[in-house]
Design an enzyme around this catalytic site. Structure first.
Site, short mmCIF file in Angstrom:
data_model
loop_
_atom_site.label_atom_id
_atom_site.label_comp_id
_atom_site.label_asym_id
_atom_site.label_seq_id
_atom_site.Cartn_x
_atom_site.Cartn_y
_atom_site.Cartn_z
N ILE C 504 -0.33 11.02 29.65
CA ILE C 504 -1.62 12.31 30.66
C ILE C 504 -2.78 11.47 32.04
O ILE C 504 -3.38 11.88 32.19
CB ILE C 504 -2.82 12.83 29.69
CG1 ILE C 504 -3.18 11.38 28.76
CG2 ILE C 504 -2.30 13.03 28.47
CD1 ILE C 504 -4.68 11.71 28.25
N GLY C 507 -1.77 5.63 30.82
CA GLY C 507 -0.96 5.11 31.43
C GLY C 507 -0.43 4.97 29.91
O GLY C 507 0.39 3.70 30.20
N ALA C 545 -7.20 11.96 21.64
CA ALA C 545 -8.38 11.57 20.56
C ALA C 545 -7.98 10.05 20.35
O ALA C 545 -8.43 9.10 19.66
CB ALA C 545 -7.85 11.49 19.35
N SER C 546 -7.56 9.52 21.64
CA SER C 546 -7.23 8.00 21.60
C SER C 546 -6.54 7.62 20.60
O SER C 546 -6.80 6.15 20.51
CB SER C 546 -8.72 7.51 21.64
OG SER C 546 -9.96 7.50 22.35
N ARG C 547 -5.67 7.58 20.76
CA ARG C 547 -4.89 7.45 19.49
C ARG C 547 -3.83 7.31 19.12
O ARG C 547 -3.34 6.86 18.32
CB ARG C 547 -4.64 8.79 18.50
CG ARG C 547 -4.16 10.12 19.52
CD ARG C 547 -4.57 11.47 18.22
NE ARG C 547 -3.63 10.95 16.47
CZ ARG C 547 -2.61 12.21 16.08
NH1 ARG C 547 -3.57 13.30 15.57
NH2 ARG C 547 -2.50 11.89 14.84
N THR C 549 -2.15 4.65 21.59
CA THR C 549 -2.69 2.84 21.67
C THR C 549 -2.09 2.80 20.22
O THR C 549 -1.28 2.05 19.26
CB THR C 549 -3.04 2.59 22.26
OG1 THR C 549 -2.79 3.20 23.32
CG2 THR C 549 -2.91 1.15 22.51
N LYS C 733 -6.02 -1.28 20.01
CA LYS C 733 -6.89 -0.30 19.82
C LYS C 733 -7.33 0.74 20.73
O LYS C 733 -6.59 0.38 21.44
CB LYS C 733 -8.12 -0.39 19.09
CG LYS C 733 -8.51 -1.69 17.72
CD LYS C 733 -9.82 -1.17 17.35
CE LYS C 733 -11.22 -1.92 17.84
NZ LYS C 733 -12.30 -1.74 17.04
N GLY C 734 -6.98 2.52 20.60
CA GLY C 734 -7.72 3.15 21.60
C GLY C 734 -8.57 2.93 21.40
O GLY C 734 -10.13 2.77 20.91
N GLU C 737 -10.51 7.25 25.50
CA GLU C 737 -11.07 8.95 25.61
C GLU C 737 -12.75 8.71 25.84
O GLU C 737 -13.69 9.62 26.05
CB GLU C 737 -10.97 9.83 24.57
CG GLU C 737 -11.88 11.52 24.36
CD GLU C 737 -11.05 12.40 22.97
OE1 GLU C 737 -11.49 13.18 23.36
OE2 GLU C 737 -10.94 10.97 22.31
#
Lengths: 171, 349, 780
Positions: C504, C507, C545-547, C549, C733-734, C737
């Site tokens: 999105i 990267g 949701a930064s999920r 990674t 970690k993510g 966002e």
């Protein structure tokens, strides 16, 4: 573009130069330059983010100046010179120093504002080969980025202009 | 592809006569097009009503030579109506008319300044959110009443003079040109007429913001040379793009410390660029100083009767008038905003 | 050897056993060349032969019933291929975030609600078709204000009127409680109460949503502007009654996501249905106005907080009531505004309540940092108020009440089967470096130079410093944390990495290529990433949701490792050593104990049968209940406030973020910049402006919806805090966002430090600040 009889009567013939090439077309006057580039010429690099001249993603060069191609009628670009992001790469596919710098400095994320940013910067560098940070910011004061690339876009342009200046000295 | 522009006929005029002739046809459904930065948006948004048509024909006037000329004459300059703002910024005028340079430089964005013209800027339509919304048919569109009245009016509405419309004039060039005592030259079917810019704007009881008739167009502006010190200040929400919450164009010709000739015009506070005559009268002939500046700022906004949600503009306008006068008179505003007297006021011939 | 904690199914990979050669390097984005040359085709750039243009007719009213709709004249227009309305789509539901909505209802519940969709040969014909649709509306009184809504019973529903989700969440208080707040307040030496109000914020992605749907009789192919392809596939299949196997979703480039694009949305369903009905590809592209009206955005909220503490600074009690204006429907999280109050600080007695009220404003949905920017603004500003009242440095106050464990597990954010959460837990974090984030931030901004008390002098222009911290749990608590990755090593020495993710702009494809390249021991140029297409990849979660990674990373690592181990079998035979003693790095396979015994990776690959590449598969395992996975950060801001003009200028920012491992540091920096744009806009200039009488949105454009420009953006120093977190690939970690979560609070706290004025109502536009200053003058 299809249309009914009335609008066929309104169509206009235009000739203009796009990325150095002469282009002839017969178009509906309501068509904006952005729509013309994207739909008639398949140059989809120029984006339409708002269609109101408020986001800058449609920025192209018209006779060397940065403009909102969504707010210019294609017929008003007749007999003029248009440059789009597709024209930044040379015939052999070599990237413009601005493009290279954008990649190096991570001056893009989603990439949607990128063509507009590049063209706004090109307009600047073509006129002012040694821009200050203030000049650079002002050149994109009409280009929105939602991903937060402003700092990297500025540093990329500084870096590109320095590289181009060094190259000019060497050549 | 959105294709939001409505169907139009498009012609290019090569002369003023041709342009006027087009305007006179087509029953008022023809408009001139130069930069298009306001017009095209209005058309795409379908801003219309019983008293406001969407143009069917657009006449591009960019190619008319007189409209692009900047000519220096003996007593002043003539600036073509279709001169883009960016050219105004970089022309020789910058040195002679700092007010124009400063105002032009704060309009919109780089692209807007490349496309938009001086006449287009002063003729732009209101920024009232209801005017710009297709579903609200207000007085300016031939409907009744004003929706801003009991609704949203924080940013772009008047604090001085109201009529059926509560708008505030959004142009940056208009206060500057007015402060420089510009005239507008209009062309119509009967020929040309010269209108002092202070007579060019109408008040909140007119559906149009200017006295320009449907078959008329501005061809050029005439500005007398000015010996005044000049400054343009504009406050807005963001540092680019946005229209003025309040703007001030000030030009003062000093004779030693005395204000010999004063123009103070405010934007964003009234339906037209607002000449702060009370402040001008108060300053004229008097030596500039801290107390006088404070009084002048108060006088400038003496007639303010803000709406429920835009009272802050009164304070903001007073501040800008004060700061403009300090900058012109004493040149000593500290970074933390404190005003300090600078007795070494440099002379101007 | 310690047991690997990496969250994968089956055998976790053995440790890398060497220093990184690619991970931790700021290599260039893999998709940058296409983006800078303008050759990247976003969904709206795709044109197919015979493609029709779809357009949507939208309700102009916040609440109305269709008395009569007649599409005959539209259908009769030459060039119109199909018209959909409630007349011919009965029973059809679309799904967004799995929330079902009637595709074309009789009762419309928000301005912009869809009334009909047409497909025509060109946009002009489509526009004309829309104009020919005759609709008679019965305009109904709308509910616009959430507080007002709570004070009276809900209006009876009319016809098929629905507010999806309201049956579960509407007007229902969700409560987090522990200890005894009454006792806590009784024990307090200092109590501060205040109310906060936050506004509607829009995503403002530069690309408006566009999609092209192509039904060829057996397969539906959809090019969309979505953050997720697999979840979109699932809901489209469900909506259209298709076997998911016959739905293919492609998203190669996305012009901005930031949350609500996690699933495909209405236009994808309409375009797909139109394509199925017409037998032609159909493109629907939203205008910017439609984007403002129809894209679910950030909810507005009103929060009251009461906090008590002892004079030594230890918190004794917190109570909070939040009322969320949910809009007509939402991807709603019932404890989104109270979860942080429960977890950011170790307070023994809390009573927190959140109520969502469904109204006739547009749908709301995840918007960058959906759970916490709103919540953190009120919480972290209130914390500063407490500190001020106590005469304590706000940074010290935060450290005094630092929470070392989480009091709730993440899945509570999405649990619907209870409304009271009163089990106090002490769940350790897998890693928490918030204290370091705060310390480093404070050092870098020069916190010791900060004024101890605000400047109340008559000097017009004042400076101040403020800070805020935040935490957020990973992945929005969404089960089951499933994700797959496949690696295939070819004879030519390159490897395909297949992952069903969308890049999105954060990267994603580059990051996973880096992980795969590192694990395999090859260069980044040897990895070919296959992504953004449900064909050729397996399930991965949506990029939100930064999920991605933390969820996909472990699977990628496992897949690469498995492929590598298989390759090592071949290399072992070539080198006459044991496979488990081999390592690979920089394109060389070598013996760990004697690196001079080595062979180029590519030489080993020559032994691969071209018809049978070496494959490795990776599969994520669900998050355990314990520990808690979260990211953290702190931000400090120096502002300059002009009390005479209401202008606020941000002088500089420092932002420290806990990323675990920064796989690609410059990407992490970019995320911090991006977050700041959102946070700064929320704090100072962005708001949805509505007409109070009709409820219509007055600023559906970038002219009057003021997003920060380059001229507004301040100098920002990102600090990446790294730490071990063995549950994730290379500890990554993510964290992309939520970089905006602390921003509004940091800015408002800085404004207070500069001026002594608390701004409790966002955004802090000049009119509000000037009014607050004037009100204060009056009081004196």
């Amino acid at each position: 573009m299809n249309g009914d009889e009335a609008s066929l009567k309104l169509r206009r013939q235009i000739t203009l130069t796009v990325n150095g090439k002469r282009v002839k077309a017969e178009i509906d006057p309501r068509m904006t330059l952005a729509e013309f580039l994207r739909e008639e010429l398949d140059l989809t690099g120029t984006k339409v983010g708002c269609n109101r001249g408020e986001c800058g993603s449609c920025t192209v060069l018209l006779d060397g100046r940065s403009v909102y191609s969504c707010t210019l009628l294609a017929v008003d670009a007749a007999d003029r010179e248009v440059q789009t992001v597709e024209g930044l790469t040379d015939e052999q596919g070599k990237l413009h120093p601005l493009q290279e710098a954008f990649i190096e400095e991570d001056a893009l994320q989603c990439g949607y504002c990128t063509p507009g940013m590049l063209m706004a910067m090109k307009a600047l560098i073509d006129r002012n080969p040694r821009p200050s940070e203030g000049d650079i910011k002002q050149a994109i004061d009409g280009n929105l980025c939602r991903c937060g690339c402003y700092p990297n876009i500025v540093s990329a342009t500084l870096s590109a202009s320095e590289r181009m200046a060094r190259k000019d000295r060497v050549d | 592809m959105l294709y939001e522009m409505p169907a139009i006929q498009h012609v290019s005029a090569r002369t003023i006569k041709e342009a006027v002739s087009f305007l006179s046809q087509n029953g008022g459904r023809t408009q001139v097009l130069a930069g298009g930065t306001d017009l095209l948006g209005l058309m795409k948004d379908r801003v219309k009503g019983p008293g406001l048509n969407i143009p069917q024909m657009l006449v591009n006037i960019r190619a008319i030579p007189e409209l692009q000329q900047i000519t220096e004459e003996a007593d002043g300059v003539t600036i073509g109506a279709a001169v883009p703002l960016s050219r105004l910024e970089t022309s020789v005028l910058g040195g002679k008319f700092p007010l124009l340079l400063q105002a032009a430089g704060q309009v919109g964005t780089t692209q807007i300044r490349n496309m938009g013209t001086i006449a287009g800027n002063i003729c732009q339509r209101p920024r009232c959110l209801y005017f710009r919304h297709p579903d609200f048919i207000c007085f300016k569109k031939g409907g009744k009443g004003c929706f801003a009245s009991g609704g949203e009016h924080r940013f772009y509405h008047s604090i001085l003079q109201y009529g059926k419309c509560l708008m505030a004039h959004p142009s940056d060039l208009a206060p500057a040109l007015l402060a420089l005592r510009a005239d507008a030259v209009l062309a119509g079917p009967e020929g040309e007429r010269t209108v002092p810019l202070k007579d060019f704007f109408s008040d909140g009881n007119h559906p149009r913001e200017t006295i320009l008739k449907g078959d008329e167009m501005i061809t050029r502006f005439r500005l007398p040379y000015s010996q005044a010190r000049q400054i343009f200040l504009k406050n807005r929400i963001r540092q680019t793009s946005d229209f003025a919450l309040v703007s001030v164009a000030a030009a003062v010709r000093f004779s030693e410390k005395r204000c010999e000739d004063v123009s103070i015009v405010l934007g964003g506070v009234a339906p037209y660029p607002y000449i702060a005559s009370a402040a001008e009268k108060m300053l004229k002939g008097k030596p500039i100083g801290k107390d006088l500046i404070g009084e002048a700022a108060e006088a400038a906004l003496r007639d303010a009767r803000p709406l429920p949600d835009n009272g802050y503009k009164v304070d903001l306008a007073k501040t800008l008038v004060e700061r403009a006068l300090w900058a012109l008179g004493t040149k000593a505003i500290q970074p933390d905003g404190r005003r300090t007297e600078n007795p070494a006021l440099s002379k101007r011939t | 050897m310690a047991e690997s904690k990496l969250l994968v199914q089956g055998t976790p990979p053995p440790p890398l056993d060497r220093e990184f050669t690619i991970v931790g390097k700021s290599i260039n984005r893999l998709d940058a060349p296409e983006k800078v040359t303008g050759t990247a085709k976003y969904s709206g750039d795709i044109k197919l032969p015979g493609m029709l243009y779809g357009m949507i007719l939208r309700s102009p009213y916040p609440r109305a019933r269709i008395k009569r709709i007649d599409t005959t004249r539209a259908e009769a227009l030459p060039g119109v291929h199909a018209v959909l309305s409630k007349e011919n789509t009965k029973g059809w539901r679309t799904y967004w975030y799995r929330v079902p909505q009637i595709a074309f209802p009789e009762c419309l519940t928000f301005e912009g609600h869809e009334v009909a969709a047409v497909a025509a040969v060109d946009p002009v014909t489509a526009q004309e078709a829309l104009a020919r649709i005759e609709v008679e509306y019965e305009v109904l009184p709308p509910l616009l204000d959430a507080q007002e809504g709570l004070q009276k019973p809900a209006s009876p529903l009319v016809a098929d009127e629905e507010y999806p989700g309201s049956e579960t969440y509407g007007r229902k208080p969700y409560i987090i409680r522990r200890g005894d707040v009454a006792r806590g307040f009784a024990e307090a030496d200092v109590i501060v109460e205040d109310t906060y109000s936050t506004q509607i914020q829009f995503h403002g992605t530069i690309q408006t949503r566009a999609c092209v749907a192509d039904w060829d009789g057996h397969t539906l192919t959809l090019w969309d502007a979505s953050q997720g392809i697999w979840n979109s596939r699932e809901v489209l299949a469900k909506s259209l009654g298709l076997d998911p196997e016959s739905v293919r979703v492609i998203v190669k480039y996305l012009g901005g996501g930031f949350g609500s694009k996690a699933f495909c949305q209405r236009i994808a369903h309409y375009a797909s249905k139109l394509s199925m009905v017409t037998g032609r590809p159909v493109r629907i592209e939203r205008s910017r106005r439609e984007e403002f009206l129809a894209h679910p955005h950030r909810y507005s909220c009103r929060t009251s907080i009461k906090m008590g503490a002892k004079k030594d600074g230890i918190l004794t009690a917190i109570s909070q009531q939040s009322v969320v204006n949910v809009g007509a429907t939402s991807r709603y999280y019932a404890i989104q505004v109270i979860w942080h109050t429960a977890n950011l600080y170790a307070c023994p007695n809390i009573e927190l309540e959140q109520v969502g009220v469904y109204t006739n404003l547009q749908p709301t949905g995840p918007t960058r940092s959906p759970l916490n920017m709103t919540a953190i603004y009120s919480l972290e500003t209130h914390i500063d108020k407490m500190a001020a009242r106590l005469g304590m440095d706000p940074l010290q106050f935060r450290f005094k009440n630092y929470a070392y464990t989480s009091s709730m597990s993440a899945d509570f954010a999405v649990t619907v089967n209870r409304t009271v959460f009163d089990e106090e837990k002490k769940i350790p974090y897998s890693s928490k470096n918030l204290d370091e984030c705060m310390t480093r931030t404070a050092e870098a901004i020069g916190w010791e130079k900060r004024r101890k008390t605000p400047d109340l002098s008559s000097v017009p222009v004042k400076r101040g410093m403020g800070m805020a911290s935040f935490l957020v749990f990973q992945g929005v608590g969404l089960m089951p944390y499933k994700a797959y990755a496949d690696v295939a090593i070819h004879k030519d020495g390159t490897a395909d990495l297949s992952i069903g993710v969308v890049d999105i702009g954060a990267g994603q494809q580059t990051i996973f290529a880096m992980i795969a390249a590192e694990e395999l021991g090859v260069g980044i140029d040897d990895i070919n990433v296959i992504y953004g297409d449900t064909r050729g990849t397996r399930y991965a979660p949506s990029s939100h949701a930064s999920r991605v990674t933390p969820e996909v990373g472990p699977a990628v690592l496992q897949a690469a490792s498995e492929a590598k181990q298989k390759l090592f079998q071949i290399a072992a035979a070539m080198l006459e050593v044991k496979a488990e003693d081999l390592r690979s790095k920089n394109g060389i396979v070598y013996l760990k104990s004697d690196p001079s015994r080595s062979i180029p990776f590519k030489s080993v690959c020559l032994r691969i049968d071209p018809a049978q590449p070496i494959e490795g598969r990776g599969s994520r395992s669900p998050n355990p209940d314990n520990p808690m996975f979260s990211t953290f950060g702190a931000q400090a801001v120096e502002v300059e406030v002009d009390e005479e003009t209401g202008q606020i200028r941000i002088i500089r920012v420092v932002s420290a973020q806990d990323f675990g491992t920064a796989i690609n540091p410059k990407f992490c920096d970019s995320q911090v910049y991006g977050g700041f744009v959102f946070g700064m806009g929320y704090a100072l200039s962005e708001e949805g402006i509505y007409d109070p009488k009709t409820g219509k949105l007055l600023n559906p454009n970038f002219c009057h919806y003021s997003m920060p420009s380059v001229m507004d953006f301040p100098p920002l120093e990102p600090i990446i805090i790294e730490g071990e977190d063995p549950y994730f690939a290379y500890s990554a970690k993510g964290a992309g966002e939520n970089t905006n979560a602390p921003t509004p609070a940091a800015i408002v706290n800085a404004i207070y430090n500069a001026t002594g004025i608390w701004m409790n109502d966002l955004p802090v536009t000049p009119d509000k600040l000037l009014k607050a200053i004037r009100d204060r003058k009056k009081k004196r």
